[in-house]
Design an enzyme around this catalytic site. Structure first.
Site, PDB file in Angstrom:
ATOM      1  N   HIS A 153       0.869  -1.183   0.000  1.00 49.40           N
ATOM      2  CA  HIS A 153       0.000   0.000   0.000  1.00 49.40           C
ATOM      3  C   HIS A 153       0.908   1.236   0.000  1.00 49.40           C
ATOM      4  CE1 HIS A 153      -2.717   2.976   1.952  1.00 49.40           C
ATOM      5  NE2 HIS A 153      -3.718   2.206   1.565  1.00 49.40           N
ATOM      6  N   ASP A 181       3.197  -4.473   8.158  1.00 50.38           N
ATOM      7  CA  ASP A 181       1.993  -3.654   8.028  1.00 50.38           C
ATOM      8  C   ASP A 181       0.794  -4.604   8.093  1.00 50.38           C
ATOM      9  OD1 ASP A 181      -0.196  -2.262   7.160  1.00 50.38           O
ATOM     10  OD2 ASP A 181       0.648  -1.660   5.241  1.00 50.38           O
ATOM     11  N   GLN A 202      -4.376  -5.010   6.848  1.00 54.33           N
ATOM     12  CA  GLN A 202      -5.393  -5.872   6.238  1.00 54.33           C
ATOM     13  C   GLN A 202      -5.415  -7.275   6.842  1.00 54.33           C
ATOM     14  OE1 GLN A 202      -7.736  -4.949   4.299  1.00 54.33           O
ATOM     15  NE2 GLN A 202      -6.973  -2.938   3.727  1.00 54.33           N
ATOM     16  N   LYS A 260     -10.160  -0.666  10.596  1.00 53.55           N
ATOM     17  CA  LYS A 260     -10.233  -1.844   9.722  1.00 53.55           C
ATOM     18  C   LYS A 260     -10.491  -3.115  10.524  1.00 53.55           C
ATOM     19  CE  LYS A 260      -7.170   0.111   6.214  1.00 53.55           C
ATOM     20  NZ  LYS A 260      -8.045   0.531   5.115  1.00 53.55           N
ATOM     21  N   CYS A 276      -4.870   2.676  -3.523  1.00 48.31           N
ATOM     22  CA  CYS A 276      -3.623   3.159  -2.910  1.00 48.31           C
ATOM     23  C   CYS A 276      -2.497   2.143  -3.105  1.00 48.31           C
ATOM     24  CB  CYS A 276      -3.797   3.476  -1.424  1.00 48.31           C
ATOM     25  SG  CYS A 276      -4.984   4.767  -1.125  1.00 48.31           S
TER      26      CYS A 276
HETATM   27  C1  LIG Z   1      -2.190  -2.711   3.613  1.00 45.10           C
HETATM   28  C2  LIG Z   1      -2.534  -1.341   4.117  1.00 45.10           C
HETATM   29  N1  LIG Z   1      -1.603  -0.652   4.784  1.00 45.10           N
HETATM   30  C3  LIG Z   1      -1.851   0.556   5.288  1.00 45.10           C
HETATM   31  C4  LIG Z   1      -3.074   1.157   5.138  1.00 45.10           C
HETATM   32  C5  LIG Z   1      -3.303   2.509   5.715  1.00 45.10           C
HETATM   33  O1  LIG Z   1      -4.253   2.446   6.709  1.00 45.10           O
HETATM   34  P1  LIG Z   1      -4.817   3.806   7.357  1.00 45.10           P
HETATM   35  O2  LIG Z   1      -5.296   4.642   6.204  1.00 45.10           O
HETATM   36  O3  LIG Z   1      -5.906   3.345   8.250  1.00 45.10           O
HETATM   37  O4  LIG Z   1      -3.681   4.435   8.084  1.00 45.10           O
HETATM   38  C6  LIG Z   1      -4.082   0.485   4.437  1.00 45.10           C
HETATM   39  C7  LIG Z   1      -5.385   1.118   4.207  1.00 45.10           C
HETATM   40  O5  LIG Z   1      -6.109   0.757   3.313  1.00 45.10           O
HETATM   41  C8  LIG Z   1      -3.795  -0.798   3.918  1.00 45.10           C
HETATM   42  O6  LIG Z   1      -4.726  -1.492   3.269  1.00 45.10           O
END
Ligand SMILES: Cc1ncc(COP(=O)(O)O)c(C=O)c1O
Length: 418
Positions: free
Chosen positions: A135, A212, A215, A238, A376
């Site tokens: 992401h 990270d 998900q 999430k 993203c």
């Molecule tokens: C794999 C992954 N990492 C990071 C993020 C960023 O999350 P946030 O916007 O809640 O900080 C997302 C959000 O869609 C994501 O899917």
């Protein structure tokens, strides 16, 4: 009433999805004259009644600032905030509560590590290693760090199924690598990344690993001690909690050595114009008034998920994903993007000759909420040679009937676009 097609050989599930859905008031509404089918859980998840109740109860009865007041409300707010930290600690199986830092979400957690650990440990000629399925949140902070420090970003390629090329990973790990940063689950493809294997390989060379988990946490159990990762981040929204709150796990020996991220109240022990002494962990990283209600709501969300049984959630979703994969695979003109052997929660696809935004708009008119775009993850789109995909993403409250509705909606798309 739509009939759901049970896949041959699929186990009969003891998952009372209708009862569970009653806990989510938002799901019971009509949009564009159709019952809402919410399949955008990778963007954000819906909140169960206990989370909504906890937010209301906090603001109705306990609202006060934390760690400062001597009065009863402040004591209650502090107690509830710290109890939420304990809940997060248990959720990730962290040994020491000082290793849980509340942040705004996964994005802020990654930026925190890049700006503190990164600035300290990364210098000219060094490398940060990520993968091709990240992401933007797990790309851009490292690019910014590399630009600042004269370091280089290296990317492990992914194959045509959307799996990380582990041989390339082993080759790319080098004496110059200062950190590996990798998603646990890809938001655009659903790939479950074999992070255990990747962490072991990095550690053999003494390289720390940030995972990270944005998900992953809604779909599977996570045990950071078993994984032995050095950092793990996730977002509350999430995982059925509020927006604006998330957590960073970091090993205490790393967090202790890292400089603070933001300066301000609560992150200090003493301040004079000559010298400031920083607070102990985790407060050194929690400057200013935190999202107290958010943390409390997150704690309740994690409690809710654990009460459902995370193994049972995983088993139900695995079956749901297999069902959705089978149904979408047999839709004419639909091509799945992301066909890894190990997947969680995500059905990303393109429809021949139709832009993802048109697919999303037609589905919306059918009451079906999906995401259309690059998610993203523009480098993932580039890897698969598409500008965008339509993404249906699952949670434990989704049903086979909802996936049938998605397939019916795609039939409409075909009718409209011929
Ligand atoms: C794999 C992954 N990492 C990071 C993020 C960023 O999350 P946030 O916007 O809640 O900080 C997302 C959000 O869609 C994501 O899917």
């Amino acid at each position: 009433m739509r009939m759901s097609r049970v896949m041959p050989g699929a186990p009969e599930l003891s998952w009372d999805v209708e009862r569970i859905r009653k806990d989510f008031p938002i799901l019971h509404q009509v949009v564009h004259g159709k019952p809402l089918v919410y399949l955008d859980n990778a963007a954000t998840t819906q909140k169960p009644q206990p989370v909504l109740d906890a937010l209301r109860a906090y603001y109705t009865a306990d609202n006060a600032n934390v760690h400062r007041g001597v009065h009863l409300l402040s004591e209650r707010a502090t107690e509830a905030y710290e109890a939420a930290r304990t809940r997060v600690r248990r959720f990730l199986n962290v040994a020491d509560p000082r290793e849980i830092v509340f942040v705004r979400g996964a994005t802020e957690g990654i930026n925190l590590v890049a700006r503190t650990y990164g600035r300290q440990a990364v210098g000219p000629g060094d490398e940060i290693l990520i993968t091709g399925l990240e992401h933007h949140s797990n790309i851009v902070p490292w690019q910014m760090l590399c630009d600042d420090q004269g370091a280089a970003l290296r990317v492990v390629p992914i194959n045509d199924s959307g799996e990380v090329d582990l041989e390339a990973y082993d080759r790319l790990l080098s004496d110059r690598t200062r950190l590996v940063a990798v998603a646990h689950v890809s938001n655009a493809l659903g790939t479950i990344v074999p992070i255990g294997r990747m962490i072991e390989a990095a550690h053999r060379r003494g390289i720390p690993v940030l995972v990270d988990g944005a998900q992953a946490v809604a779909h599977m159990s996570v045990d950071v001690q078993a994984l032995d990762c050095d950092f793990y981040v996730f977002s509350g929204h999430k995982v059925f909690g509020p927006t604006g709150i998330g957590a960073l796990y970091g090993k205490s020996e790393l967090l202790e050595r890292m400089p603070p991220f933001h300066g301000g109240g609560d992150m200090i022990k003493s301040v004079s114009f000559e010298k400031t002494v920083y607070n102990d962990l985790p407060y050194k990283f929690e400057a200013g008034t935190p999202d107290i209600a958010g943390a409390i709501g997150l704690g309740v969300a994690l409690e809710y998920l654990e009460a459902l049984g995370r193994d049972r959630v995983e088993a139900y979703e695995r079956e749901l994903l297999a069902y959705g994969t089978e149904r979408l695979s047999s839709c004419p003109g639909v091509r799945l993007i992301g066909t890894a052997r190990e997947k969680a929660g995500v059905l990303s696809f393109v429809v021949d000759g139709v832009h993802a935004h048109d697919v999303g708009t037609i589905l919306d008119r059918e009451g079906i909420a999906v995401r259309a775009g690059h998610h993203c993850a523009m480098p993932v789109m580039a890897r698969f040679g598409v500008a965008a995909t339509t993404r249906a993403s699952l949670a434990f409250y989704n049903t086979r009937e909802e996936l049938d509705a998605l397939v019916d909606g795609l039939e409409k798309v075909r009718e409209i676009f011929g």
